[in-house]
Design a protein around this motif. Sequence first.
Motif, PDB file in Angstrom:
ATOM      1  N   MET A   1       0.845  -1.182   0.000  1.00 38.41           N
ATOM      2  CA  MET A   1       0.000   0.000   0.000  1.00 38.41           C
ATOM      3  C   MET A   1       0.883   1.236   0.000  1.00 38.41           C
ATOM      4  O   MET A   1       1.968   1.232   0.561  1.00 38.41           O
ATOM      5  CB  MET A   1      -0.883   0.037   1.251  1.00 38.41           C
ATOM      6  CG  MET A   1      -2.070  -0.885   1.206  1.00 38.41           C
ATOM      7  SD  MET A   1      -3.105  -0.804   2.702  1.00 38.41           S
ATOM      8  CE  MET A   1      -3.875   0.785   2.527  1.00 38.41           C
ATOM      9  N   LYS A   2       0.362   2.250  -0.606  1.00 36.12           N
ATOM     10  CA  LYS A   2       0.998   3.556  -0.553  1.00 36.12           C
ATOM     11  C   LYS A   2      -0.039   4.549  -0.051  1.00 36.12           C
ATOM     12  O   LYS A   2      -1.194   4.526  -0.491  1.00 36.12           O
ATOM     13  CB  LYS A   2       1.481   4.004  -1.927  1.00 36.12           C
ATOM     14  CG  LYS A   2       2.651   3.207  -2.456  1.00 36.12           C
ATOM     15  CD  LYS A   2       3.129   3.769  -3.782  1.00 36.12           C
ATOM     16  CE  LYS A   2       4.263   2.924  -4.329  1.00 36.12           C
ATOM     17  NZ  LYS A   2       4.779   3.453  -5.590  1.00 36.12           N
ATOM     18  N   VAL A   3       0.390   5.402   0.876  1.00 34.53           N
ATOM     19  CA  VAL A   3      -0.479   6.461   1.379  1.00 34.53           C
ATOM     20  C   VAL A   3       0.317   7.757   1.392  1.00 34.53           C
ATOM     21  O   VAL A   3       1.416   7.809   1.956  1.00 34.53           O
ATOM     22  CB  VAL A   3      -1.011   6.155   2.793  1.00 34.53           C
ATOM     23  CG1 VAL A   3      -1.795   7.343   3.340  1.00 34.53           C
ATOM     24  CG2 VAL A   3      -1.875   4.903   2.792  1.00 34.53           C
ATOM     25  N   VAL A  31      -4.816   7.180  -1.021  1.00 36.37           N
ATOM     26  CA  VAL A  31      -4.577   5.769  -0.712  1.00 36.37           C
ATOM     27  C   VAL A  31      -4.502   4.944  -1.991  1.00 36.37           C
ATOM     28  O   VAL A  31      -5.455   4.911  -2.771  1.00 36.37           O
ATOM     29  CB  VAL A  31      -5.702   5.212   0.192  1.00 36.37           C
ATOM     30  CG1 VAL A  31      -5.436   3.761   0.560  1.00 36.37           C
ATOM     31  CG2 VAL A  31      -5.878   6.077   1.431  1.00 36.37           C
ATOM     32  N   GLY A  32      -3.368   4.261  -2.174  1.00 38.55           N
ATOM     33  CA  GLY A  32      -3.182   3.362  -3.303  1.00 38.55           C
ATOM     34  C   GLY A  32      -3.000   1.934  -2.819  1.00 38.55           C
ATOM     35  O   GLY A  32      -2.311   1.693  -1.825  1.00 38.55           O
ATOM     36  N   ILE A  33      -3.602   1.000  -3.533  1.00 48.46           N
ATOM     37  CA  ILE A  33      -3.581  -0.417  -3.160  1.00 48.46           C
ATOM     38  C   ILE A  33      -2.982  -1.218  -4.311  1.00 48.46           C
ATOM     39  O   ILE A  33      -3.248  -0.930  -5.474  1.00 48.46           O
ATOM     40  CB  ILE A  33      -5.015  -0.946  -2.907  1.00 48.46           C
ATOM     41  CG1 ILE A  33      -5.817  -0.031  -1.991  1.00 48.46           C
ATOM     42  CG2 ILE A  33      -4.998  -2.396  -2.432  1.00 48.46           C
ATOM     43  CD1 ILE A  33      -5.470  -0.056  -0.555  1.00 48.46           C
ATOM     44  N   GLU A  34      -2.196  -2.252  -3.971  1.00 46.99           N
ATOM     45  CA  GLU A  34      -1.736  -3.199  -4.985  1.00 46.99           C
ATOM     46  C   GLU A  34      -2.245  -4.592  -4.629  1.00 46.99           C
ATOM     47  O   GLU A  34      -2.719  -4.826  -3.517  1.00 46.99           O
ATOM     48  CB  GLU A  34      -0.216  -3.171  -5.136  1.00 46.99           C
ATOM     49  CG  GLU A  34       0.569  -3.572  -3.923  1.00 46.99           C
ATOM     50  CD  GLU A  34       2.079  -3.458  -4.126  1.00 46.99           C
ATOM     51  OE1 GLU A  34       2.559  -3.579  -5.279  1.00 46.99           O
ATOM     52  OE2 GLU A  34       2.783  -3.251  -3.134  1.00 46.99           O
ATOM     53  N   ASN A  35      -2.150  -5.516  -5.561  1.00 45.94           N
ATOM     54  CA  ASN A  35      -2.753  -6.846  -5.381  1.00 45.94           C
ATOM     55  C   ASN A  35      -2.167  -7.641  -4.223  1.00 45.94           C
ATOM     56  O   ASN A  35      -2.840  -8.517  -3.682  1.00 45.94           O
ATOM     57  CB  ASN A  35      -2.664  -7.656  -6.676  1.00 45.94           C
ATOM     58  CG  ASN A  35      -3.676  -7.190  -7.698  1.00 45.94           C
ATOM     59  OD1 ASN A  35      -4.748  -6.695  -7.350  1.00 45.94           O
ATOM     60  ND2 ASN A  35      -3.330  -7.318  -8.958  1.00 45.94           N
ATOM     61  N   THR A  80      -3.474   5.993  -9.024  1.00 43.65           N
ATOM     62  CA  THR A  80      -2.342   6.575  -9.752  1.00 43.65           C
ATOM     63  C   THR A  80      -1.073   6.656  -8.912  1.00 43.65           C
ATOM     64  O   THR A  80      -0.004   6.934  -9.452  1.00 43.65           O
ATOM     65  CB  THR A  80      -2.689   7.974 -10.309  1.00 43.65           C
ATOM     66  OG1 THR A  80      -3.040   8.832  -9.226  1.00 43.65           O
ATOM     67  CG2 THR A  80      -3.839   7.888 -11.315  1.00 43.65           C
ATOM     68  N   LEU A  81      -1.155   6.370  -7.627  1.00 44.86           N
ATOM     69  CA  LEU A  81       0.066   6.294  -6.810  1.00 44.86           C
ATOM     70  C   LEU A  81       0.970   5.160  -7.282  1.00 44.86           C
ATOM     71  O   LEU A  81       2.161   5.150  -6.987  1.00 44.86           O
ATOM     72  CB  LEU A  81      -0.281   6.098  -5.329  1.00 44.86           C
ATOM     73  CG  LEU A  81      -0.948   7.278  -4.632  1.00 44.86           C
ATOM     74  CD1 LEU A  81      -1.311   6.906  -3.194  1.00 44.86           C
ATOM     75  CD2 LEU A  81      -0.073   8.498  -4.670  1.00 44.86           C
ATOM     76  N   TYR A  82       0.408   4.216  -8.018  1.00 42.98           N
ATOM     77  CA  TYR A  82       1.190   3.100  -8.549  1.00 42.98           C
ATOM     78  C   TYR A  82       1.575   3.305 -10.016  1.00 42.98           C
ATOM     79  O   TYR A  82       1.873   2.346 -10.727  1.00 42.98           O
ATOM     80  CB  TYR A  82       0.445   1.774  -8.344  1.00 42.98           C
ATOM     81  CG  TYR A  82       0.631   1.282  -6.940  1.00 42.98           C
ATOM     82  CD1 TYR A  82       1.797   0.624  -6.569  1.00 42.98           C
ATOM     83  CD2 TYR A  82      -0.325   1.523  -5.965  1.00 42.98           C
ATOM     84  CE1 TYR A  82       2.000   0.205  -5.272  1.00 42.98           C
ATOM     85  CE2 TYR A  82      -0.135   1.104  -4.659  1.00 42.98           C
ATOM     86  CZ  TYR A  82       1.030   0.451  -4.324  1.00 42.98           C
ATOM     87  OH  TYR A  82       1.242   0.044  -3.021  1.00 42.98           O
ATOM     88  N   ALA A  83       1.611   4.540 -10.463  1.00 36.72           N
ATOM     89  CA  ALA A  83       2.023   4.833 -11.837  1.00 36.72           C
ATOM     90  C   ALA A  83       3.483   4.449 -12.040  1.00 36.72           C
ATOM     91  O   ALA A  83       4.343   4.724 -11.211  1.00 36.72           O
ATOM     92  CB  ALA A  83       1.832   6.316 -12.136  1.00 36.72           C
ATOM     93  N   ASP A  84       3.741   3.804 -13.165  1.00 41.50           N
ATOM     94  CA  ASP A  84       5.102   3.494 -13.579  1.00 41.50           C
ATOM     95  C   ASP A  84       5.431   4.427 -14.734  1.00 41.50           C
ATOM     96  O   ASP A  84       4.812   4.373 -15.797  1.00 41.50           O
ATOM     97  CB  ASP A  84       5.192   2.032 -14.018  1.00 41.50           C
ATOM     98  CG  ASP A  84       6.591   1.618 -14.444  1.00 41.50           C
ATOM     99  OD1 ASP A  84       7.486   2.492 -14.548  1.00 41.50           O
ATOM    100  OD2 ASP A  84       6.793   0.422 -14.691  1.00 41.50           O
ATOM    101  N   THR A  85       6.421   5.303 -14.512  1.00 42.10           N
ATOM    102  CA  THR A  85       6.775   6.310 -15.513  1.00 42.10           C
ATOM    103  C   THR A  85       8.159   6.080 -16.115  1.00 42.10           C
ATOM    104  O   THR A  85       8.725   6.983 -16.713  1.00 42.10           O
ATOM    105  CB  THR A  85       6.714   7.713 -14.877  1.00 42.10           C
ATOM    106  OG1 THR A  85       7.636   7.751 -13.775  1.00 42.10           O
ATOM    107  CG2 THR A  85       5.315   8.043 -14.400  1.00 42.10           C
ATOM    108  N   SER A  92       2.071   3.806 -16.891  1.00 41.42           N
ATOM    109  CA  SER A  92       1.415   2.505 -16.831  1.00 41.42           C
ATOM    110  C   SER A  92       0.908   2.301 -15.415  1.00 41.42           C
ATOM    111  O   SER A  92       1.572   2.679 -14.453  1.00 41.42           O
ATOM    112  CB  SER A  92       2.425   1.404 -17.186  1.00 41.42           C
ATOM    113  OG  SER A  92       1.887   0.138 -16.871  1.00 41.42           O
ATOM    114  N   PHE A  93      -0.265   1.705 -15.301  1.00 37.26           N
ATOM    115  CA  PHE A  93      -0.860   1.484 -13.983  1.00 37.26           C
ATOM    116  C   PHE A  93      -1.025   0.000 -13.676  1.00 37.26           C
ATOM    117  O   PHE A  93      -1.867  -0.389 -12.872  1.00 37.26           O
ATOM    118  CB  PHE A  93      -2.203   2.205 -13.886  1.00 37.26           C
ATOM    119  CG  PHE A  93      -2.077   3.693 -14.086  1.00 37.26           C
ATOM    120  CD1 PHE A  93      -1.521   4.488 -13.110  1.00 37.26           C
ATOM    121  CD2 PHE A  93      -2.481   4.285 -15.273  1.00 37.26           C
ATOM    122  CE1 PHE A  93      -1.376   5.857 -13.292  1.00 37.26           C
ATOM    123  CE2 PHE A  93      -2.352   5.649 -15.468  1.00 37.26           C
ATOM    124  CZ  PHE A  93      -1.792   6.439 -14.473  1.00 37.26           C
TER     125      PHE A  93
END
Length: 148
Positions: A1-3, A31-35, A80-85, A92-93
């Motif tokens: 998680m990212k906050v 708040v960003g969530i990943e799998n 979008t906190l999990y954006a790969d730039t 990419s999300f």
Amino acid sequence: MKVVLQRVRHAQVAIEDQVVGKIGVGYLLLVGIENTDTTQQIDYLVHKIVNLRVFEDENQKMNLNLKQVNGSILSVSQFTLYADTKHGNRPSFTKAGDPDHAEKCYTLFNQKLQAAGIAVETGKFGADMQVDLQNDGPVTIIFDTDQA
């Protein structure tokens, strides 16, 4: 998680010009969530956020937590906190969590903040939202459970 936590004097979130969440003094949380996120990451972040001492005491030292200043939380989901730039100019999300999993984690996260005795307002998961805030300080802190 990212906050991404921002200490605010006030904040609100609107959907189609309708305010759906609004607070005074407290935290705006993006708040960003990943799998791979589980209740372990949620519990860790709830503990850190509830006990974080970033409000000034009588000596102007960051020594008080959210409860001590009677603050609230405005929690807004933000994949979008999990954006790969790293490649190209379009992010990419793919690292962002599957919407079903992410919504369950986001809901549980907010419930656990409330269970800890904090007033929590939210946006709407997956909606196009407009967020207004007055950052206080400014104080902005980033939590990433992959780096904890």
